[in-house]
Design an enzyme around this catalytic site. Structure first.
Site, PDB file in Angstrom:
ATOM      1  N   THR A   1       1.151  -1.245  -0.227  1.00  0.00           N
ATOM      2  CA  THR A   1       0.111   0.151  -0.052  1.00  0.00           C
ATOM      3  C   THR A   1       1.171   1.017   0.588  1.00  0.00           C
ATOM      4  O   THR A   1       2.079   1.185   0.227  1.00  0.00           O
ATOM      5  CB  THR A   1      -1.001  -0.313   1.384  1.00  0.00           C
ATOM      6  N   ASP A   2       0.174   2.471   0.125  1.00  0.00           N
ATOM      7  CA  ASP A   2       1.524   3.729  -0.173  1.00  0.00           C
ATOM      8  C   ASP A   2       1.909   4.067   0.702  1.00  0.00           C
ATOM      9  O   ASP A   2       3.189   4.009   0.657  1.00  0.00           O
ATOM     10  CB  ASP A   2       0.595   4.761  -0.305  1.00  0.00           C
ATOM     11  N   CYS A   3       1.517   3.499   2.682  1.00  0.00           N
ATOM     12  CA  CYS A   3       2.220   3.242   3.776  1.00  0.00           C
ATOM     13  C   CYS A   3       2.976   1.898   3.886  1.00  0.00           C
ATOM     14  O   CYS A   3       3.538   2.140   5.059  1.00  0.00           O
ATOM     15  CB  CYS A   3       0.468   3.669   4.864  1.00  0.00           C
ATOM     16  N   TYR A   4       2.492   1.257   3.506  1.00  0.00           N
ATOM     17  CA  TYR A   4       3.539  -0.776   3.462  1.00  0.00           C
ATOM     18  C   TYR A   4       3.568  -0.708   2.612  1.00  0.00           C
ATOM     19  O   TYR A   4       3.146  -1.889   2.060  1.00  0.00           O
ATOM     20  CB  TYR A   4       2.144  -1.178   5.109  1.00  0.00           C
ATOM     21  N   PRO A   5       4.586  -0.167   1.840  1.00  0.00           N
ATOM     22  CA  PRO A   5       4.866  -0.287   0.817  1.00  0.00           C
ATOM     23  C   PRO A   5       5.215  -1.869   0.766  1.00  0.00           C
ATOM     24  O   PRO A   5       5.290  -2.051  -0.518  1.00  0.00           O
ATOM     25  CB  PRO A   5       6.195   0.212   0.033  1.00  0.00           C
TER      26      PRO A   5
END
Lengths: 401, 136
Positions: free
Chosen positions: A138-142
């Protein structure tokens, strides 16, 4: 003469508490009488050490750099899959989980030599565990992949949380068919070749407090070699099960959900376990202290193996087909004699729960209390009792229209 | 040269009706001592034998057994107990065909009599904490 838990704790702090095990209390009460024994004894300790499938651990492994969202991804600990449907780096390691490439019962009977219970034992023993993970990013957990060693010392939390432990009574398993049956109650030889049972009998926690008068939510207990707590009543808790005149259930009845800090526990009290042809699990050590608040509470603790009855169930047909039939009842004294009589046949008995280890647990807990390092807690809520009307429901299947 | 060995024979269900041991005596001059037998018609059977005779005949006898489809397990192996893993539950007691496990009456600890063990291996897989180890 009624005592309170606060008064008992005061005596524990002063090192003056009189603590005996559920085995010892039987002879003491016989010699001195219930009334005198209740006056003198402050705490009776219990113990049990058997395979308990409703066990598992929540782990928070910490955040990698860059971050990965394990939640909703796939995570393995020593190849054993863990549940990830929670927060970003929390996982749940279940005792019965097995590696994806375990052949299961394709080669019957499957051996199930490794699974979640074994990972829990190795974690507690301080061994490094291999964590492999894949995630969607994800954007916060790349990050999408992670492979690392983890150790119980380094991760944030490791919490043992068992939703069903310490069953109050259990069936005796036999096999009426002419084939070997591989069950969660062990290997059952054909034609009543053996009978397996699995409770500590007179030492088992809930046999010593059959109506849950002292054990409740928040009761501090011995759990896996450390201190834990009763978190709730366990799943399938069935207080309305058939009971004998002494209050002791004659069928599977109450259960406990328990919780504790895995980091304080010991590998000899959480043992990875395999049942041939069935699966993996965890053998758990539990000991519950019973505060002697009255003659009545003492009276319940002097139950002995001869007073506790268990039903005999055929695991070749009745159990798998969920038929209610039983083949009779036997006492734990009979079971421990090594032979029981079923359908006019002498059947040798074996236990899946370790009595010597149950004795050891009751004695460790006794020592903890005597030396003042373990204080009793007041339950914050009772467990549902007979008056709750709670019964154990079967699944009613309904068609999906 | 004479040999005497303990062997475990696993009979498939279709073999349990056949007089195999009789052939060992008649055709190969071997003598036997049955340590344990658990054979029922149409079911898998287990026979633990101490088989003795002239070396050459012994080997021929074993070859004959192998050709019948019976699974032969030599007992030149060893089963030991990992004391650290044993929880003394007692699940092995009724599994062992030679009664090598017994409960110490007072403590209910499981005693393992190595001399009674014929290394059939049944306890290895039936032991819940996997404390019994088969060394080949």
């Amino acid at each position: 003469m009624a005592k309170t838990i606060a008064e008992i704790n005061e005596r524990i702090r002063k090192g003056k508490a009189v603590v005996v095990t559920a085995e010892e209390v039987v002879d003491i009460a016989r010699a001195k009488g219930v009334s005198k024994a209740a006056e003198e004894i402050d705490v009776v300790t219990t113990g049990t050490f058997g395979p308990m499938c409703g066990s598992g651990a929540f782990l928070n492994v910490g955040h990698s750099k860059p971050r990965i969202k394990l939640g909703g991804g796939k995570v393995y600990l020593n190849d054993v899959p863990v549940y990830t449907g929670i927060a970003a780096v929390d996982v749940f390691l279940g005792a019965t989980a097995i590696p994806d490439d375990d052949p299961r019962n394709k080669f019957y009977p499957g051996e199930f030599n490794y699974g979640g219970g074994y990972v829990i034992q190795e974690l507690v023993a301080g061994k490094d565990i291999i964590l492999t993970a894949s995630a969607y990013g994800t954007d916060c957990y790349p990050r999408k992949k992670l492979e690392t060693l983890i150790n119980i010392r380094d991760i944030n939390e490791a919490i043992l949380f068992n939703v069903r432990n310490a069953y109050q009574n259990y069936s005796v398993a036999v096999n009426l068919s002419d084939k070997v049956r591989y069950t969660y109650m062990g290997v059952l030889k054909p034609n009543l070749g053996n009978a397996n049972y699995s409770t500590a009998g007179q030492l088992s926690p809930l046999f010593n407090d059959p109506y849950y008068k002292t054990i409740g939510v928040g009761t501090r207990i011995f759990l896996g070699g450390g201190a834990g707590y009763v978190a709730w009543h366990g799943t399938q808790h069935n207080p309305t099960a058939l009971r004998a005149d002494n209050g002791v259930p004659r069928r599977g009845a109450g259960t406990l959900a328990v919780i504790g800090d895995l980091k304080q526990m010991k590998p000899e009290w959480l043992v990875g376990t395999s049942m041939l042809g069935y699966g993996c699990t965890l053998t758990v050590g539990i000991g519950v202290p019973i505060p002697i608040l009255s003659e009545e509470t003492l009276h319940y603790t002097i139950v002995s193996d001869a007073d506790i009855l268990a039903p005999i169930v055929d695991y070749s047909e009745a159990y798998p087909q969920r038929e209610p039939d039983i083949l009779g009842e036997v006492s734990y004294a009979e079971l421990k004699s090594g032979n029981i009589r079923v359908r006019d046949k002498d059947v040798p008995t074996a236990s899946l729960s370790s009595y010597p280890k149950a004795v050891e647990i009751a004695n460790i807990l006794k020592k903890w209390i005597e030396t003042g390092e373990f204080l009793l807690t007041e339950p914050v809520a009772p467990l549902p009792g007979v008056e709750s009307g709670i019964t154990f429901k079967a699944l009613k299947e309904r068609p999906i229209s | 040269m004479n040999v005497s060995r303990r062997i475990v024979l696993h009979f498939p269900p279709n073999m349990t009706g056949q007089p195999v041991v009789c052939h060992l005596v008649k055709d190969f001059g071997l003598t036997f001592n049955i340590i344990k037998a658990s054979i029922s018609p149409g079911q898998e059977g287990l026979l633990i034998l101490e088989l003795s005779g002239e070396r050459k005949n012994y080997d021929k006898g074993i070859k004959y057994l192998a050709e019948t489809g019976i699974e032969i397990q030599s007992l030149s192996q060893d089963v030991v107990r990992d004391e650290a893993r044993c929880t003394h539950c007692g699940a092995c007691v009724t599994i062992c065909p030679t009664e090598a496990f017994a409960l110490e009456p007072k403590t209910r600890k499981v005693l393992f009599d190595h001399n009674k063990c014929v290394v059939c291996g049944l306890c290895v897989k039936a032991c819940p904490p996997r404390a019994m180890i088969l060394y080949l």
